[in-house]
Scaffold this active site. Structure first.
Site, PDB file in Angstrom:
ATOM      1  CG  ASP A   1      -0.180   0.042   2.528  1.00  0.00           C
ATOM      2  OD1 ASP A   1       1.076   0.117   2.497  1.00  0.00           O
ATOM      3  OD2 ASP A   1      -0.827   0.022   3.575  1.00  0.00           O
TER       4      ASP A   1
ATOM      5  N   GLY B   1      -0.271   5.870   3.154  1.00  0.00           N
ATOM      6  CA  GLY B   1      -1.110   7.016   3.507  1.00  0.00           C
ATOM      7  C   GLY B   1      -2.256   6.643   4.423  1.00  0.00           C
TER       8      GLY B   1
ATOM      9  CG  ASP C   1      -6.279  -5.476   1.098  1.00  0.00           C
ATOM     10  OD1 ASP C   1      -6.934  -4.700   0.363  1.00  0.00           O
ATOM     11  OD2 ASP C   1      -5.927  -5.169   2.247  1.00  0.00           O
TER      12      ASP C   1
ATOM     13  CB  CYS D   1     -11.523 -27.251   5.670  1.00  0.00           C
ATOM     14  SG  CYS D   1      -9.998 -26.304   5.477  1.00  0.00           S
TER      15      CYS D   1
ATOM     16  CB  CYS E   1      -6.412 -26.283   5.981  1.00  0.00           C
ATOM     17  SG  CYS E   1      -7.067 -26.221   7.665  1.00  0.00           S
TER      18      CYS E   1
ATOM     19  CB  CYS F   1      -9.580 -29.118   8.801  1.00  0.00           C
ATOM     20  SG  CYS F   1     -10.336 -27.510   9.153  1.00  0.00           S
TER      21      CYS F   1
ATOM     22  CG  HIS G   1      -9.798 -23.203   9.074  1.00  0.00           C
ATOM     23  ND1 HIS G   1     -10.269 -24.260   8.321  1.00  0.00           N
ATOM     24  CD2 HIS G   1     -10.835 -22.331   9.197  1.00  0.00           C
ATOM     25  CE1 HIS G   1     -11.543 -24.039   8.028  1.00  0.00           C
ATOM     26  NE2 HIS G   1     -11.910 -22.884   8.548  1.00  0.00           N
TER      27      HIS G   1
HETATM   28 ZN    ZN Z   1      -9.362 -26.010   7.692  1.00  0.00          ZN
END
Ligand code: ZN
Ligand code: ZN
Lengths: 397, 436
Positions: free
Chosen positions: A98, A101, A273, A311, A313, A316, A341
């Site tokens: 960024d 500012g 973002d 999920c 990930c 999980c 996660h």
């Molecule tokens: Zn997960």
């Protein structure tokens, strides 16, 4: 067709034949990004305790750094010696910074904005600092992110005074010219202008049209997601995507809540973002399709399910809600696990949307998503209206 | 679990292995070794995913009950023991009452129970209650409950009491252990207390030996009460203790030393036949922002200090890895300058990277110790390590430490400090409607 430059080339791969959603490829010097994309925020050159390796495993293709923080610590001298932030933090994929500012104006009540730039007292040593468009670009050139932001004149989103908003919007356009002129690495970094104008339709339109005349590789929509009503928020996004070049990426700043992502992708946004997914992890909140779980709550004490059965990930796969309940806000590990996660959740949502856009089933996906989120059929008006505006008709049950 | 001595060195040092674990039948822990210190069942600062980037083989996790007491309800619901519950089912566990480096309030003892200082305050724990908890935690190794958290210069009266209490509790632990079907997969370890007084210590050992058939080894407590002062005992004095106690123990006993002991103490203990350490030392370094950087090759001098204080500003543009010869992920991918920046900005990744390095390097240190025992050159290695540590002690400079211990303390510190721009501030101004 698309934007072509050494620093950024963008091509739309597939378009939704109902809404404005599109799937694209954005080629940056460090990585090729599939859009729509969510960019997790790594403020100080790190992502809340996660290794760059883990971010790669999570399929993060681009992350965000904060110029203001990085300019202070480690500072441009160190970053220069390190050969930029990529090298310094060991991240080989896309980076966006960024302008610095936003932090100043929102954090430092004593900031004073003049035509020259933003003047403020350093919170580190109380010295007076002037952040000009030139200075912001100089720091960002040193950090070396693939995409950098122009310095814009920031006014709080809910601010009402027309004259001040007008001044800020026009100044943002003037500062864009100064930023582009000061830019030393145009073949390696792309400056995105920021569409301003707060909630004023005419000013926003003017701002977007001004930016369209400039030789830039992409655009950002700023000044939103600052506490305004959702009914005021989405028309401004829609206005932006209606004007901005279809062949260039459009980035909506500071938006990251799942439903906002879905709606704004439908409105034609390519990049997002938000600090929310990683910030909320620290307090034990895990994201799921239906909203979020506050793992601190007693109801999870003996819940042997993972955060989300669907999920894949690493959190999980290995950890139960019951265990996370025991360690949230107590162990740093808890924060890492939930961050993993939550980032996986954001990435999966974006991937799913891309796939549906490519398959031509995006409108069906949106309907299903909204239906699952508001299973009582009580859809908020702004969601109904915004989606209807791009041809996805959802009706309150 | 079985403890087998594979090879004795030229002194009292020996190479052994822990094997025959019921939960992971293929697991072998070669000794001398260090366990990995845990809090709430997790290796501090490292998730399962990251830990698997550091160690690919099963490790022994050191689980102080004081720091994992709150897992009880969840553990009961799950019923598969602490390793599985904490997502670390590929590793083995050893549960103990307190971490030896914890500072605990004095007193609060009762005739048949000892205070356990948890995050939710004091819990009085009897031997019976302790063994109930073991049936829930299901560790591979259980250190018997004891009153061993005393320093070497503890008063005689206090030590007598500690001895009595420990002896009574061991009796109960042994009985419970014998009669519990679900604890048949766990090995029980006796606790030596009152080490400061030679006669009391002998008594403590004799008492343990009455249960020789029921125990797999001993652990040495009663040296440190967790305080910094209790850890600054002259090496000669410690060596005398390690030797005296070590000589009095059966050779087939697994010999454990608890406490946050530096590498010089560790090699000295190893020389007198001590096999296992609790892993609190690398954690202490990590929490202080320090990186262990021993030169493990006896043919080379260490050109730097064997502990680097990465808080020091001099590292701000030092783009070398922590330790050039180190193969850990932190050293292969990151620099001293980056870790220094993360410490300076109090970012959690600092602790992650330092943990990765310190755990890997501490493990390598033990690996080299074993190599030297095998080749009967352990005394050379020992001198090489002590020399480096002495040099460090004489030349270290103190740098203020921004500690990153856990989420809570770092947040508290943040507030106490002069107002600075932090992530929190930004987050606060970003979106008010961000909660569902
Ligand atoms: Zn997960
Ligand atoms: Zn290393």
């Amino acid at each position: 067709m698309g934007a072509k430059s050494l620093a950024l080339s963008f091509s739309v791969q597939a378009e939704c034949n109902v809404s404005r959603a599109r799937a694209g490829l954005m080629k940056l010097p460090h990585y090729e990004i599939k859009t729509p994309v969510f960019m997790p925020v790594g403020t100080q050159g790190t992502m809340k305790g996660l290794l760059p390796d883990q971010l790669e495993t999570l399929d993060c293709e681009i992350i965000l750094g904060n110029t203001y923080h990085l300019g202070n610590r480690p500072g441009t001298e160190v970053l220069e010696k390190a050969g930029g932030l990529h090298n310094f933090m060991g991240w080989n994929r896309g980076l966006l910074t960024d302008s610095g500012g936003f932090q100043m104006v929102s954090l430092l009540k004593l900031a004073e904005i003049t035509e020259e730039g933003v003047k403020f007292k350093s919170p580190y040593d109380d010295s007076e600092i002037m952040l000009t468009p030139e200075k912001s670009i100089e720091i960002q050139n040193c950090i070396g992110a693939d995409i950098i932001m122009q310095l814009d004149d920031v006014v709080q989103t809910t601010f009402q005074d027309y004259d001040r908003i007008k001044e800020a919007t026009e100044r943002t356009s003037r500062w864009l010219d100064r930023c582009l002129k000061a830019h030393k690495r145009p073949t390696e970094q792309s400056i995105f202008p920021i569409v301003q104008g707060l909630l004023n339709k005419d000013l926003r339109e003017q701002s977007a049209k001004d930016h369209m005349t400039k030789n830039v590789n992409g655009f950002a929509i700023g000044g939103l997601s600052g506490g305004e009503a959702k009914d005021d928020f989405w028309p401004m996004v829609s206005l932006g995507t209606g004007i901005l070049d279809k062949n260039k990426p459009r980035y909506l700043m500071g938006v990251g809540l799942a439903i906002d992502l879905v709606v704004c992708v439908a409105l034609g946004i390519d990049m997002f973002d938000c600090v929310f997914p990683t910030r909320t992890a620290r307090f034990g909140c895990a994201l799921i399709n239906k909203g979020q779980l506050n793992l601190k709550q007693k109801q999870y004490e003996t819940d042997l399910n993972p955060i989300d059965n669907d999920c894949s990930c690493s959190t999980c796969k290995n950890y139960t809600r019951a265990y996370l309940h025991c360690i949230v806000t107590l162990e740093t590990v808890a924060c890492h696990l939930i961050s993993v996660h939550n980032i996986a959740f954001q990435m999966r949502l974006m991937r799913t949307m891309r796939e549906h856009i490519e398959k031509g089933t995006f409108p069906q996906f949106v309907k299903k998503f909204v239906n699952e989120l508001y299973s009582d059929g009580n859809y908020p008006t702004w969601i109904v209206n915004s989606l209807n505006s791009v041809g996805i008709n959802i009706v309150r049950k | 679990m079985r403890f087998i001595i594979n090879q004795a060195g030229s002194g009292g040092e020996r190479i052994g292995s822990l094997k025959g674990f019921v939960k992971i039948s293929t697991a072998v822990i070669e000794t001398p070794a260090s366990a990995l210190f845990t809090q709430s069942g997790s290796v501090v600062h490292l998730t399962n995913e990251v830990l698997s980037k550091v160690f690919s083989n099963p490790k022994l996790l050191w689980v102080p009950l004081s720091k994992s007491y709150q897992l009880e309800t969840g553990l009961k619901a799950q019923g598969e023991g602490v390793a599985k519950f904490a997502g670390l089912q590929n590793h083995l566990t050893c549960v103990t009452l307190h971490g030896a480096s914890e500072i605990t309030p004095s007193g609060h003892f009762e005739s048949d129970s000892v205070p356990l200082w948890t995050k939710n305050g004091k819990k009085m724990i009897s031997a019976n209650r302790y063994m109930d908890l073991m049936e829930v935690f299901k560790p591979d190794i259980i250190l018997a409950i004891a009153d061993g958290h005393t320093s070497l210069d503890e008063g005689s009266k206090r030590i007598s009491k500690a001895l009595d209490r420990t002896s009574n509790m061991l009796n109960m632990c042994v009985t419970r252990h014998k009669n519990s079907t679900c604890l048949q997969d766990s090995s029980l370890i006796g606790v030596i207390v009152g080490v400061g007084e030679e006669r009391k210590c002998e008594q403590s050992i004799q008492n343990i030996l009455t249960y020789k058939e029921n125990l797999s080894g001993v652990t040495l407590e009663g040296i440190t009460d967790g305080s910094e002062e209790s850890l600054t005992v002259p090496l000669e004095k410690l060596e005398a203790i390690f030797k005296r106690v070590g000589d009095a123990l059966p050779k087939d006993f697994l010999c454990i030393i608890e406490g946050c002991w530096n590498p010089a103490v560790v090699v000295t203990a190893i020389e007198h036949g001590w096999d296992l350490f609790d892993g609190s030392y690398p954690l202490k370094l990590t929490n202080a922002g320090h990186a262990l950087a021993l030169q493990l090759d006896v043919n080379q001098d260490n050109k730097e200090l064997c502990i680097l204080n990465l808080n020091d500003e001099s590292y701000k543009d030092d783009f070398q890895p922590v330790l050039a010869s180190c193969e850990c992920l932190a050293c292969k991918k990151h620099t001293r300058a980056y870790i220094r920046h993360l410490l300076n900005t109090r970012e959690m990744l600092a602790s992650v990277l330092l943990s990765i390095h310190n755990l890997h390097h501490f493990d390598e240190f033990f690996h080299h110790a074993r190599l030297h025992i095998a080749s009967r050159t352990f005394d050379v290695f020992k001198k090489h390590i002590i020399k480096q540590y002495d040099f460090y002690k004489q030349n270290k400079k103190d740098v203020p430490i921004p500690t990153i211990q856990d989420v809570k303390t770092s947040k508290k510190k943040e507030k106490n400090k002069k107002r600075r721009v932090s992530d929190d501030d930004i987050d606060n101004v970003v979106k008010s409607d961000n909660s569902l």
